[in-house]
Design a protein around this motif. Structure first.
Motif, short mmCIF file in Angstrom:
data_model
loop_
_atom_site.label_atom_id
_atom_site.label_comp_id
_atom_site.label_asym_id
_atom_site.label_seq_id
_atom_site.Cartn_x
_atom_site.Cartn_y
_atom_site.Cartn_z
N PRO A 59 0.64 -0.98 -0.13
CA PRO A 59 -0.49 -0.04 -0.10
C PRO A 59 0.89 1.10 -0.10
O PRO A 59 1.81 1.74 0.79
CB PRO A 59 -1.03 0.07 1.78
CG PRO A 59 0.42 -1.38 2.09
CD PRO A 59 0.60 -2.07 1.61
N THR A 60 1.56 1.57 -1.60
CA THR A 60 2.09 2.46 -1.19
C THR A 60 1.76 4.16 -1.11
O THR A 60 0.28 4.13 -1.69
CB THR A 60 3.72 3.01 -2.24
OG1 THR A 60 2.01 2.26 -3.66
CG2 THR A 60 3.83 1.16 -2.34
N HIS A 90 3.42 3.87 -14.79
CA HIS A 90 4.17 2.47 -14.50
C HIS A 90 5.52 2.70 -13.76
O HIS A 90 6.48 1.74 -12.69
CB HIS A 90 4.41 1.80 -15.26
CG HIS A 90 5.49 2.12 -16.53
ND1 HIS A 90 5.56 3.29 -16.98
CD2 HIS A 90 6.89 1.60 -16.18
CE1 HIS A 90 6.46 3.03 -17.65
NE2 HIS A 90 7.42 3.22 -17.57
N ASN A 91 6.00 3.53 -13.39
CA ASN A 91 6.92 4.05 -12.65
C ASN A 91 7.06 4.13 -10.90
O ASN A 91 7.84 4.87 -10.77
CB ASN A 91 7.87 5.57 -13.48
CG ASN A 91 8.71 5.28 -14.28
OD1 ASN A 91 8.94 4.29 -15.30
ND2 ASN A 91 8.52 6.06 -15.58
N ASP A 92 5.57 4.21 -10.73
CA ASP A 92 5.07 4.08 -9.74
C ASP A 92 5.30 3.30 -9.72
O ASP A 92 4.85 3.02 -8.13
CB ASP A 92 3.60 5.65 -9.30
CG ASP A 92 3.61 6.55 -9.72
OD1 ASP A 92 5.08 7.42 -9.48
OD2 ASP A 92 2.75 7.13 -9.93
N LEU A 99 8.21 -3.54 -5.19
CA LEU A 99 7.07 -3.43 -4.72
C LEU A 99 6.43 -5.15 -4.67
O LEU A 99 5.77 -6.09 -4.29
CB LEU A 99 5.92 -3.11 -5.32
CG LEU A 99 6.25 -1.13 -5.18
CD1 LEU A 99 4.55 -0.10 -5.79
CD2 LEU A 99 6.55 -0.76 -3.52
N TYR A 100 6.74 -5.92 -6.73
CA TYR A 100 6.38 -7.25 -7.00
C TYR A 100 6.87 -8.14 -5.52
O TYR A 100 6.64 -8.93 -5.78
CB TYR A 100 6.28 -7.26 -8.56
CG TYR A 100 5.99 -8.40 -8.67
CD1 TYR A 100 4.59 -8.45 -8.84
CD2 TYR A 100 6.89 -9.63 -8.84
CE1 TYR A 100 4.20 -9.97 -8.81
CE2 TYR A 100 6.47 -10.96 -9.14
CZ TYR A 100 5.53 -10.93 -8.93
OH TYR A 100 4.20 -12.35 -9.45
N ASN A 111 7.44 -6.74 -16.07
CA ASN A 111 7.28 -8.46 -16.48
C ASN A 111 8.30 -9.18 -16.13
O ASN A 111 8.45 -10.17 -15.99
CB ASN A 111 7.42 -7.98 -18.19
CG ASN A 111 5.88 -7.58 -19.09
OD1 ASN A 111 5.93 -6.53 -19.66
ND2 ASN A 111 4.62 -7.85 -18.27
N CYS A 112 9.39 -8.18 -16.86
CA CYS A 112 10.89 -9.39 -16.31
C CYS A 112 11.50 -9.95 -14.83
O CYS A 112 11.45 -10.57 -14.78
CB CYS A 112 12.32 -8.51 -17.07
SG CYS A 112 12.88 -7.83 -18.48
N ILE A 113 10.53 -9.34 -14.22
CA ILE A 113 11.10 -9.73 -12.47
C ILE A 113 9.38 -10.51 -12.04
O ILE A 113 10.07 -11.39 -11.44
CB ILE A 113 11.27 -8.13 -11.76
CG1 ILE A 113 11.90 -7.13 -12.20
CG2 ILE A 113 10.31 -8.49 -10.54
CD1 ILE A 113 12.93 -7.77 -12.04
#
Length: 396
Positions: free
Chosen positions: A94-95, A264-266, A271-272, A318-320
């Motif tokens: 929850p950022t 998407h930079n946020d 986070l993932y 996607n990579c991560i």
């Protein structure tokens, strides 16, 4: 002035939405000065669809128009607390930026029956509306006033023909066959329950199908079918479009919808990874994985972006995600719960490290051109001297 974004629309219809929001707030808060209300409305109706690059320019414009004026504070403690609890329950982070986008979606839905969530892959578009749905269901279960539960209907319109979406009318036999979208609308519009019904249209907006629902998303709120039937859309029904961009959408469609822009930079890869690490119960495994992520990932992503060419373009997220899935397959069955009996601590840490490097190479760097793979080979060998001289790091 602001950049010419496809998702920005400042015509008469947007002005009408602004006036409606201001009027509703003024009726509920008669003591607040008009200039403060107008400033508040600009913040609430416009900030959600401005990207981070244009935000300082917009704020400078607002400060010049409204010098020394502070917008009234709207307290959302109950909603924000429920959002945070819903995110933690679903193992999400929850950022502040994530919570803000969910609050913005909620606020826009209070005066717009249709909302477009825009963002690249990995920008948490689905998470935004799903978390708001879970939040409203949670608040309703706690019997908090003014909140209703949510029922959602999800479809991808790009995979269907216009007849499959809206129905087909045979002019010779005068027979009518409902489409998927029209049958959903018929069902939920005949339901008099107070529950919110959300129709999620997850896919690119194209004039081929979206123009047919133009009257359903404007102020008339009526879906007109090919057979002449008119279905009235009640206020409990709303539409959420989940798209990457609005290049094919007409200004008429954009102006009828509220916009929430997810940057998407946020939602960085950490986070993932933090959510993924939460499912790991063995502390040493978790600590070693976190150490490897911090040691390798940022520099590798920067090197790949500046020096390599991808055959298929992938975002960092996607990579991560691929990296975490590959690590699960390779390590969760025997290394994520305990140290194997035949290994000591240093051997265990080394085994985690080489598994991490193997998964990192194939998830983050697996879609590169041959020239890019050769550059990665040199880069990885400079970092780690564990590979044999023969062949490349992709062979081990």
């Amino acid at each position: 002035m602001l950049n010419k974004q496809n998702d920005c629309e400042y015509g008469l219809r947007s002005l009408i939405g602004l006036i409606k929001y201001a009027g509703n707030y003024k009726r509920a808060n008669t003591e607040v000065p008009d200039n403060e209300i107008i400033l508040l409305v600009f913040h609430k109706t416009t900030l959600a669809n401005i990207n981070k690059e244009d935000l300082p320019i917009f704020m400078d414009m607002i400060n010049n128009l409204f010098p020394d004026i502070t917008p009234p504070e709207i307290k959302c403690e109950v909603l924000i607390d429920a959002i945070q609890r819903s995110m933690l329950k679903n193992n999400l982070q929850p950022t502040d930026s994530a919570v803000l986008k969910i609050v913005q979606l909620y606020e826009i839905k209070t005066y717009r029956s249709s909302v477009i969530i825009i963002g690249n892959s990995g920008a948490a578009k689905s998470i935004t509306w799903k978390t708001l749905r879970d939040t409203l269901i949670l608040l309703k279960s706690e019997q908090i006033n003014s909140f209703e539960t949510v029922i959602e209907y999800v479809l991808n319109p790009i995979t269907l023909t216009t007849e499959e979406l809206y129905g087909k009318y045979n002019h010779d036999t005068h027979e009518w066959v409902d489409g998927i979208f029209s049958s959903i609308i018929r069902k939920i519009c005949s339901d008099n329950g107070l529950e919110q019904k959300w129709v999620i249209l997850d896919g690119p907006i194209e004039s081929r199908w979206v123009e047919n629902m133009s009257s359903a998303i404007d102020d008339t709120n009526i879906l007109i079918l090919e057979n002449g039937e008119r279905i009235l859309i009640p206020k409990q029904v709303s539409f959420i479009f989940e798209v990457e961009d609005l290049k094919a959408a007409s200004p008429a469609i954009i102006s009828k919808c509220g916009i929430v822009y997810n940057n998407h930079n946020d939602y960085g890869w950490r986070l993932y990874v933090n959510s993924w690490l939460n499912i790991c119960k063995f502390k040493l495994f978790k600590d070693e994985m976190k150490l490897n992520f911090e040691h390798y990932i940022d520099d590798l992503l920067v090197f790949k972006r500046l020096n390599c060419t991808e055959i298929v373009s992938l975002t960092d997220q996607n990579c991560i995600i691929s990296l975490c899935k590959l690590l699960e397959s390779c390590t969760f069955h025997d290394l994520a719960d305990k140290i194997p009996n035949e290994l000591n601590d240093s051997q265990y840490k080394f085994l985690i490290k080489i598994w991490f490097i193997f998964c990192m190479i194939w998830s983050i760097c697996g879609c590169l051109s041959e020239d890019g793979k050769n550059k990665i080979d040199v880069y990885i060998r400079k970092l780690e001297g564990i590979f044999p001289v023969k062949d490349t790091v992709y062979h081990y």
